[in-house]
Design an enzyme around this catalytic site. Structure first.
Site, PDB file in Angstrom:
ATOM      1  N   GLU A 159       0.964  -1.161  -0.148  1.00  0.00           N
ATOM      2  CA  GLU A 159      -0.008   0.123   0.100  1.00  0.00           C
ATOM      3  C   GLU A 159       0.853   1.252  -0.028  1.00  0.00           C
ATOM      4  OE1 GLU A 159      -0.667  -2.627   1.989  1.00  0.00           O
ATOM      5  OE2 GLU A 159      -2.746  -3.230   1.343  1.00  0.00           O
ATOM      6  N   HIS A 165     -11.097  -4.408   9.017  1.00  0.00           N
ATOM      7  CA  HIS A 165     -11.633  -4.583   7.706  1.00  0.00           C
ATOM      8  C   HIS A 165     -12.758  -3.761   7.706  1.00  0.00           C
ATOM      9  CE1 HIS A 165      -8.777  -7.799   7.212  1.00  0.00           C
ATOM     10  NE2 HIS A 165      -9.073  -7.732   5.720  1.00  0.00           N
TER      11      HIS A 165
END
Lengths: 347, 337
Positions: free
Chosen positions: A80, A149
């Site tokens: 990321e 998440h």
């Protein structure tokens, strides 16, 4: 994309006298915005984990790789920080990158490039360079994916000068706000909501922009102003229906972009109703609705308040796994109804 | 190209190194006398690396730089007066006083910016390389960083992206032996940092970073490879910073003898000796040529200080102007609601 007409105002030929507005799901609307932008401008490209053949973790990029190829719909390794950094560099060097981060929680991995690089480069360089980067990431709970998440992290980004923060709550806005984000010379964080991806709504076929920084008035009422973001907008609208049946008239406002924030529309509505209920999925402490509360009480609407400005937020807990716990962690329609009715009845 | 036998090249290299040295000595002095604000990181002793590396670049090529970035800016062709004005908090500085020493960029010369975050520029360099590739350009990106950056996650992610996508990037490590106080001997379990290149499937070499010729040769080789589609490379240049990390450094982590031994390997003095006849070949420069280079560097820095001092201070009235860029032309097509 060959025409620039606005289908909402276009008068079509007689074949379709009553044109039914076309509907798309929220994720289809996001995909259409990306496809139209990529078709219109070679500088626009998408990069992220599994955005190619896989079609994106939530299926948002879908078939884009078949339409635009693997260079412009670019699969990345699980990196990321590297991905966002590459987008910053590509943006500095003249491209218009769109980064997809699979879950907004994973932006924590990329925060240096988001908050220290993308957000600050234009300012630190005295305006000599821009970082036209769009970062799309789904947030929110409701899928049983638990604490890493499911977060609603808009306040992290909204706290950083130099970033813009967008939270579309409808399919049309998902498309129109994303197009504006891609146009913008500054970095824009677009926080999509997983629970909205499959929701359908009317979406103009043409690439019609929705400006950043315009609060949408979703419903007009007289007793209380409910300000909500993300998936809380549809819950607030459902709550307002039930409140109406109960004799309570609620306005529902959706800021749509937190930076820039159109607080004037909010303040005007609160001045008219005298009550404000601010609803967010994110935990209460330090959340963005605290900022909206402050804007209201700092404004002339303060003098018109008939009740304390009230926040209805996620609990100050990580999002849990068990469905009954997960539901309890964030505001539900019943909670909004109860809280709004209490504000109106008690004050 | 040999820097030591071609007079023009030799003069350019020597003047560049002297300009970096004189610029940093000047700012060090101004800071000590309270005439300069903030903090800074000096690269005195490391001048051969940016000088040799940037001589391997062409117009249009990009660099990303570091917190210790004055040398990169100067070697890439930045204007000294705008650099000095930035350090002196002037409106005419590269960043209009918003950035200071750690954020000087000069987009016009391809310098995408110094960076206050260690390894911050590494994935950015990969991204600039990606932009070049996607638009079919032939430019190359040199990413400068120190030894400390090689242990940052951003470094590994950025190098890997450049490697898997064959991007035209040259990663140039200025290994000055310390990440602030942490020595490379304590921070790495490899003999050379260039060994890390193998882990990403790209060429890696370790060279003498105090010799601009050696740095030039290694970087030029890597630039050729990158420009012809051969992908990225890693060049580790061994050098040493004479001054402390920044302004709080008491040099407790290294010995006076160690510093002295590196000062005896002064890259500028060694280069002067080489170009005036130290080698077997005919000298490229005379003593008076060398004197001319020194004088040119000194005069440029003096002039930069004069110009910068006369410039208006950065103005708080416009402080919030450049947080966001004004909307430009939207991408093609479509309408606004």
């Amino acid at each position: 994309m060959t025409t620039t007409s606005d289908t909402r105002s276009a008068v079509g030929p007689a074949v379709s006298a009553v044109a039914e507005p076309r509907t798309l799901t929220y994720s289809e609307a996001v995909r259409e915005a990306m496809a139209q932008a990529m078709a219109a401008d070679d500088r626009v490209f998408l990069l992220g984990e599994d955005v190619g053949t896989y079609g994106g973790a939530f299926g948002v990029s879908g078939d884009l790789v078949h339409r635009f190829g693997t260079e412009r719909v670019r699969d990345t390794p699980i990196s990321e920080l590297g991905i966002v950094g590459a987008a910053v560099g590509a943006g500095l060097a003249g491209m218009r990158p769109i980064v997809e981060i699979q879950f907004s929680d994973f932006t924590a991995q990329a925060m240096d490039q988001i908050a220290n690089q993308a957000a600050k480069i234009h300012f630190m360089l005295g305006g000599a360079a821009t970082v036209p980067m769009v970062l799309r990431a789904p947030g929110g709970s409701g899928t049983g994916a638990a604490a890493q998440h499911s977060q609603s992290l808009e306040a992290w980004f909204a706290h950083v000068p130099g970033l813009q923060v967008v939270m579309p709550s409808t399919a049309a806005d998902a498309k129109g706000l994303l197009l504006s984000a891609i146009d913008d010379p500054n970095p824009v964080i677009v926080l999509e909501h997983k629970l909205l991806y499959k929701q359908s709504g009317p979406v103009p076929e043409e690439p019609v922009r929705v400006r950043l920084g315009e609060t949408a008035v979703r419903r007009t009422g007289t007793d209380v102003t409910i300000v909500a973001t993300g998936v809380m907008v549809s819950r607030a609208l459902e709550a307002a229906e039930r409140l109406a049946a109960d004799g309570v008239s609620a306005s529902v406002l959706d800021p749509r972009t937190l930076r820039p924030l159109d607080d004037q529309t909010i303040v005007d509505s609160v001045a008219a109703t005298g009550r404000a209920l601010l609803v967010q999925e994110a935990p209460k402490t330090g959340g963005f609705m605290s900022e909206i509360a402050a804007r209201i009480v700092e404004s002339p609407a303060f003098g018109r308040l008939q009740a304390p400005v009230s926040r209805l937020c996620g609990l100050d807990v990580p999002i849990p796994y068990a469905p009954q716990l997960e539901q309890a962690a964030v505001p539900q329609v019943d909670d909004i109804v109860t809280k709004a009715a209490e504000l109106v009845r008690r004050w | 190209m040999t820097l030591t036998t071609e007079a023009d090249r030799a003069k350019h290299a020597l003047t560049t190194m002297w300009t970096i040295r004189r610029f940093e000595e000047a700012v060090d002095d101004m800071f000590a006398r309270g005439l300069m604000h903030g903090t800074m990181h000096l690269s005195i002793g490391q001048e051969a690396v940016p000088t040799g590396a940037c001589m391997a670049l062409s117009e249009g090529d990009y660099i990303t730089s570091t917190h210790r970035g004055h040398g990169h800016c100067i070697a890439k062709g930045a204007k000294l007066d705008a650099m000095m004005a930035e350090l002196l908090a002037k409106e005419t500085g590269y960043c209009r006083g918003r950035g200071g020493s750690m954020h000087i960029a000069d987009v016009a010369t391809g310098n995408l910016g110094a960076n206050g975050i260690v390894a911050g520029g590494v994935p950015i360099a990969a991204g600039a390389g990606l932009a070049v590739r996607m638009r079919g350009g032939s430019e190359v990106v040199v990413s400068f960083f120190g030894d400390g950056a090689v242990n940052e996650g951003a470094w590994h992610e950025g190098v890997n992206l450049a490697a898997i996508w064959d991007l035209p990037v040259v990663f140039v490590c200025e290994n000055n032996r310390y990440g602030m106080s942490m020595s490379v001997d304590r921070a790495f379990n490899v003999d050379t940092l260039a060994e890390r290149a193998r882990g990403y499937g790209i060429p890696g070499v370790t060279v003498d970073g105090n010799d601009p010729q050696t740095v030039y040769d290694a970087v030029a080789d890597a630039v050729r490879r990158a420009r012809s589609g051969g992908g990225p490379s890693f060049v580790e240049a061994l050098t040493y910073r004479w001054k402390g990390h920044s302004k709080s450094d008491k040099n407790l982590y290294r010995t006076r003898e160690e510093i002295e031994s590196w000062r005896e390997r002064d890259p500028i003095a060694a280069f002067e000796a080489a170009v005036t006849g130290g080698g077997a070949t005919a000298p490229a420069l005379s003593e008076s040529d060398v004197e001319e280079c020194r004088a040119l560097a000194r005069d440029r820095v003096r002039e930069a200080i004069r110009t910068a001092n006369a410039a208006p201070d950065a103005d708080a009235a416009t402080l919030t102007d450049a947080v966001y860029a004004p909307a430009g032309e939207p991408i093609a097509g479509g309408t606004r609601a």
